[in-house]
Scaffold this motif. Sequence first.
Motif, PDB file in Angstrom:
ATOM      1  N   UNK A 297       0.848  -1.205   0.000  1.00 12.36           N
ATOM      2  CA  UNK A 297       0.000   0.000   0.000  1.00 12.36           C
ATOM      3  C   UNK A 297       0.881   1.252   0.000  1.00 12.36           C
ATOM      4  N   UNK A 298       0.330   2.341  -0.540  1.00  9.03           N
ATOM      5  CA  UNK A 298       1.109   3.575  -0.527  1.00  9.03           C
ATOM      6  C   UNK A 298       1.242   4.033   0.927  1.00  9.03           C
ATOM      7  N   UNK A 299       2.275   4.792   1.166  1.00  8.56           N
ATOM      8  CA  UNK A 299       2.572   5.163   2.542  1.00  8.56           C
ATOM      9  C   UNK A 299       1.343   5.762   3.239  1.00  8.56           C
ATOM     10  N   UNK A 300       0.764   6.745   2.533  1.00 12.23           N
ATOM     11  CA  UNK A 300      -0.349   7.399   3.211  1.00 12.23           C
ATOM     12  C   UNK A 300      -1.539   6.460   3.353  1.00 12.23           C
ATOM     13  N   UNK A 301      -1.795   5.672   2.316  1.00 11.90           N
ATOM     14  CA  UNK A 301      -2.944   4.765   2.404  1.00 11.90           C
ATOM     15  C   UNK A 301      -2.721   3.700   3.466  1.00 11.90           C
ATOM     16  N   UNK A 302      -1.498   3.204   3.510  1.00  8.23           N
ATOM     17  CA  UNK A 302      -1.189   2.174   4.501  1.00  8.23           C
ATOM     18  C   UNK A 302      -1.394   2.684   5.904  1.00  8.23           C
ATOM     19  N   UNK A 303      -1.244   3.964   6.061  1.00  7.70           N
ATOM     20  CA  UNK A 303      -1.371   4.546   7.391  1.00  7.70           C
ATOM     21  C   UNK A 303      -2.799   4.910   7.750  1.00  7.70           C
ATOM     22  N   UNK A 304      -3.680   4.736   6.801  1.00  9.01           N
ATOM     23  CA  UNK A 304      -5.036   5.190   7.076  1.00  9.01           C
ATOM     24  C   UNK A 304      -5.749   4.258   8.034  1.00  9.01           C
ATOM     25  N   UNK A 305      -5.196   4.204   9.217  1.00 10.40           N
ATOM     26  CA  UNK A 305      -5.919   3.546  10.285  1.00 10.40           C
ATOM     27  C   UNK A 305      -6.163   4.610  11.341  1.00 10.40           C
ATOM     28  N   UNK A 513      -9.834   8.638  -2.151  1.00 12.79           N
ATOM     29  CA  UNK A 513      -8.396   8.438  -1.951  1.00 12.79           C
ATOM     30  C   UNK A 513      -7.649   9.773  -1.957  1.00 12.79           C
ATOM     31  N   UNK A 514      -8.126  10.682  -2.825  1.00 17.09           N
ATOM     32  CA  UNK A 514      -7.468  11.998  -2.890  1.00 17.09           C
ATOM     33  C   UNK A 514      -7.622  12.725  -1.543  1.00 17.09           C
ATOM     34  N   UNK A 515      -8.818  12.666  -1.025  1.00 19.15           N
ATOM     35  CA  UNK A 515      -9.092  13.353   0.240  1.00 19.15           C
ATOM     36  C   UNK A 515      -8.255  12.730   1.373  1.00 19.15           C
ATOM     37  N   UNK A 516      -8.195  11.403   1.362  1.00 18.66           N
ATOM     38  CA  UNK A 516      -7.433  10.723   2.407  1.00 18.66           C
ATOM     39  C   UNK A 516      -5.962  11.127   2.336  1.00 18.66           C
ATOM     40  N   UNK A 517      -5.413  11.115   1.122  1.00 16.02           N
ATOM     41  CA  UNK A 517      -4.000  11.467   0.988  1.00 16.02           C
ATOM     42  C   UNK A 517      -3.742  12.868   1.525  1.00 16.02           C
ATOM     43  N   UNK A 518      -4.649  13.799   1.206  1.00 12.60           N
ATOM     44  CA  UNK A 518      -4.373  15.163   1.653  1.00 12.60           C
ATOM     45  C   UNK A 518      -4.551  15.281   3.175  1.00 12.60           C
ATOM     46  N   UNK A 519      -5.535  14.575   3.735  1.00  8.40           N
ATOM     47  CA  UNK A 519      -5.709  14.626   5.190  1.00  8.40           C
ATOM     48  C   UNK A 519      -4.544  13.980   5.922  1.00  8.40           C
ATOM     49  N   UNK A 520      -4.049  12.876   5.345  1.00 11.49           N
ATOM     50  CA  UNK A 520      -2.925  12.192   5.986  1.00 11.49           C
ATOM     51  C   UNK A 520      -1.689  13.074   5.957  1.00 11.49           C
ATOM     52  N   UNK A 521      -1.530  13.773   4.830  1.00 14.09           N
ATOM     53  CA  UNK A 521      -0.385  14.677   4.719  1.00 14.09           C
ATOM     54  C   UNK A 521      -0.460  15.754   5.805  1.00 14.09           C
ATOM     55  N   UNK A 522      -1.664  16.326   5.936  1.00 14.51           N
ATOM     56  CA  UNK A 522      -1.845  17.353   6.984  1.00 14.51           C
ATOM     57  C   UNK A 522      -1.529  16.775   8.357  1.00 14.51           C
ATOM     58  N   UNK A 523      -2.039  15.566   8.612  1.00  9.61           N
ATOM     59  CA  UNK A 523      -1.839  14.947   9.925  1.00  9.61           C
ATOM     60  C   UNK A 523      -0.350  14.694  10.152  1.00  9.61           C
ATOM     61  N   UNK A 524       0.338  14.230   9.095  1.00  7.70           N
ATOM     62  CA  UNK A 524       1.769  13.952   9.251  1.00  7.70           C
ATOM     63  C   UNK A 524       2.542  15.231   9.533  1.00  7.70           C
ATOM     64  N   UNK A 525       2.186  16.308   8.801  1.00  8.79           N
ATOM     65  CA  UNK A 525       2.879  17.576   9.035  1.00  8.79           C
ATOM     66  C   UNK A 525       2.666  18.056  10.457  1.00  8.79           C
ATOM     67  N   UNK A 526       1.423  17.839  10.935  1.00 13.97           N
ATOM     68  CA  UNK A 526       1.112  18.281  12.293  1.00 13.97           C
ATOM     69  C   UNK A 526       1.960  17.531  13.312  1.00 13.97           C
ATOM     70  N   UNK A 527       2.096  16.202  13.125  1.00  8.99           N
ATOM     71  CA  UNK A 527       2.847  15.442  14.124  1.00  8.99           C
ATOM     72  C   UNK A 527       4.345  15.651  13.977  1.00  8.99           C
ATOM     73  N   UNK A 528       4.767  16.084  12.760  1.00  9.55           N
ATOM     74  CA  UNK A 528       6.203  16.289  12.602  1.00  9.55           C
ATOM     75  C   UNK A 528       6.678  17.533  13.347  1.00  9.55           C
ATOM     76  N   UNK A 529       5.819  18.555  13.422  1.00 14.69           N
ATOM     77  CA  UNK A 529       6.254  19.811  14.020  1.00 14.69           C
ATOM     78  C   UNK A 529       6.787  19.679  15.451  1.00 14.69           C
TER      79      UNK A 529
END
Length: 652
Positions: A297-305, A513-529
């Motif tokens: 699975x793609x990184x973001x999709x694989x993480x969609x738990x 899938x597009x929406x999920x990818x963008x939400x996951x990206x936002x979530x990842x950026x948030x946790x990276x900060x």
Amino acid sequence: MSKPFFITTPLYYVNAPPHLGGAYTTLAADTIARYKRMMGFDVKLLSGTDEHGQKIEREAKRQGIAPQRLADSVADQYRDLWKRLGVEYDEFIRTTDAHHPTAVIELYSRAKANGFIYKGSYSGWYCVSCESYAPETDPDKPVPCPDCGRPTEWFSEESYFFKLSAFQDRLLEFYEKNPTFIRPETRRNEIASFVKGGLKDLSISRVTLKWGIPLPDDPAHVFYVWFDALTGYLSGIGLKSDDAKFAKYWPADIHLVGKDILRFHTVYWPAFLLAAGLEVPKTVFGHGWWLSKDAKMSKSRGNVVDPFVLNEVFGSELLRYYLLREMVFGQDCNFALEAIIQRYNSDLANDLGNLLSRTLAMISKYRAGRVPSPGEANGDAQVRELAARVLENYRNNFDDYNFSRGLENVWELISRVNKYIVENEPWAIAEKPNEAKKLDSVLFHAAESLRLIAALVAPVIPKTAQNLWEQLGLDGKVTSVRLTELHWSEELAGKTVRGGASLFPRLDAKEVFKKIDSLMEQAENKTEAPAAEAPVTKAGDLAAQITIDDFAKVDLRVATVLEAERVKGADKLLRLVVDLGFEKRQVLAGIASAYQPESLIGRKVVVVANLQPRKLRGLESNGMIVAASIGPGDKPVLVGFHEDVDNGARLK
Ligand code: MSP
């Protein structure tokens, strides 16, 4: 007076944000609670958070914040998630709540007064991730955790012990006399054979840990986190804080847990309670796991738990329906986004959505919006008979916690009614005045079936059910229906349907899938900060330096997985047979939470090939599979290559 029914979710660790697994357990508990309320019980649903212990202390340290701050923030996230998912809990216990320690001390003092606590010293291997003890106690022989396969840590300190060994026979006798205490049945046999294998006394206090509840008679010690957390089921329902409530609802009717923590709930917990002279819960149900498909699975999709993201994309109703419909309660299930979309488009939009919209449209068009009284059409009797059978089967299945089967029963009725409409061709007979009675009957039978269906789906998809109810022209709350009294009736006749917006607009997979990818990206950026402020790999976390010669002692080899299967009785372990080029061998790996065995066949992995063989769950493990451990949940991710590499190649 309605009969009390007390149901609990596990108290979730606060070292990491809420995960899909916990959301599932809680949604299943909420579904049972809603069902029991509609069956006329006086229900209490308890959820909460497990906030003490090494795991939390370490994570707080890693983030550079106080444990209480971490706990406050994650406990809030859990409450927020339950609200978003429509979980109607009655009680929420945090093990840092002011009234909780009183209950822990009560349990301890009672067990002590009954002679089941003594002071000694504990030496052994401990898994911080599972907060549990490995059975081996040789300081020179490190052992992996028997449950998750991760490395354990050596602890040696003064400790108070609970005389678990005194309960071996009593527990076996208890399981025998209470066959529904451990469910599903297969799990009961596993637990019974674990107990038959012998029980050692359990260390229930720690002196090297600070983040916990101090023992009343020796405050240098804090309680072992499982002793503390399990007691949350008592403090959460009033032990030592609301006697009347406690007396009314304890013992719990059901503790709902994942199979990973069944042993704590069916061995330690009843022993603690028996030692304290308290009643033991009636049932502990250990459900299966949601597995994420495979590493392809793609990184973001694989993480969609991430349940927040899933809820935002799919909405709570679809998520609830998918989780409860897809997983056979008690068994493992593969989690797949495609399957959610599939369930939506077929079961909800196509089957249920179509039945509602065509029924309402025809009542509006042919009968000015009023539900007619039934006449006679082909298949009337069969529809009514099926409805009666479905009501009975559904109740039996839900009483038995078999939600997927119960929902299947409802969908049997939905399909049958859709077919019945097509067979009677209402659009054709509408033109013929002498067929008016037949048309009345079709419209009535479809509407009345929908009334029953609305009530039956209410525990799982409450908002949809209420919407259906109102569109049919019914007043009040669908949840006020008593399922014990629900039967085919003519109360809908004469009511004016309301219609309304389509319940299930189409869901486009690409968009999702597009929406999920963008939400996951936002979530990842948030946790990276924040991680930038508190670096993950502080110098203090690094292992001691080694020389190049030390490193050369580790023989890392490339291998291909030939066979993979689960290890019975160990939920996190897989048994693999790998081809190292020069030989094939068996290796056990603690990766079952992240990988389906079949997805690993043919995959290249890296093996520590010269590790001393060791036994786990009676099976020999000849080497170790290398994986990264990511996130606070320590999810294992296998090491791989971008190029093709021969088996046996050495990593230097
Ligand atoms: N704090 C303990 C429980 C103490 S209860 C007195 C704990 N917490 S946990 O946060 O790790 O939650 C574990 C629970 O989450 C499991 O028992 C199960 O209910 C749920 N799940 C976690 N991962 C899961 C899946 N992949 N699939 C389904 N549920 C699983 O253990």
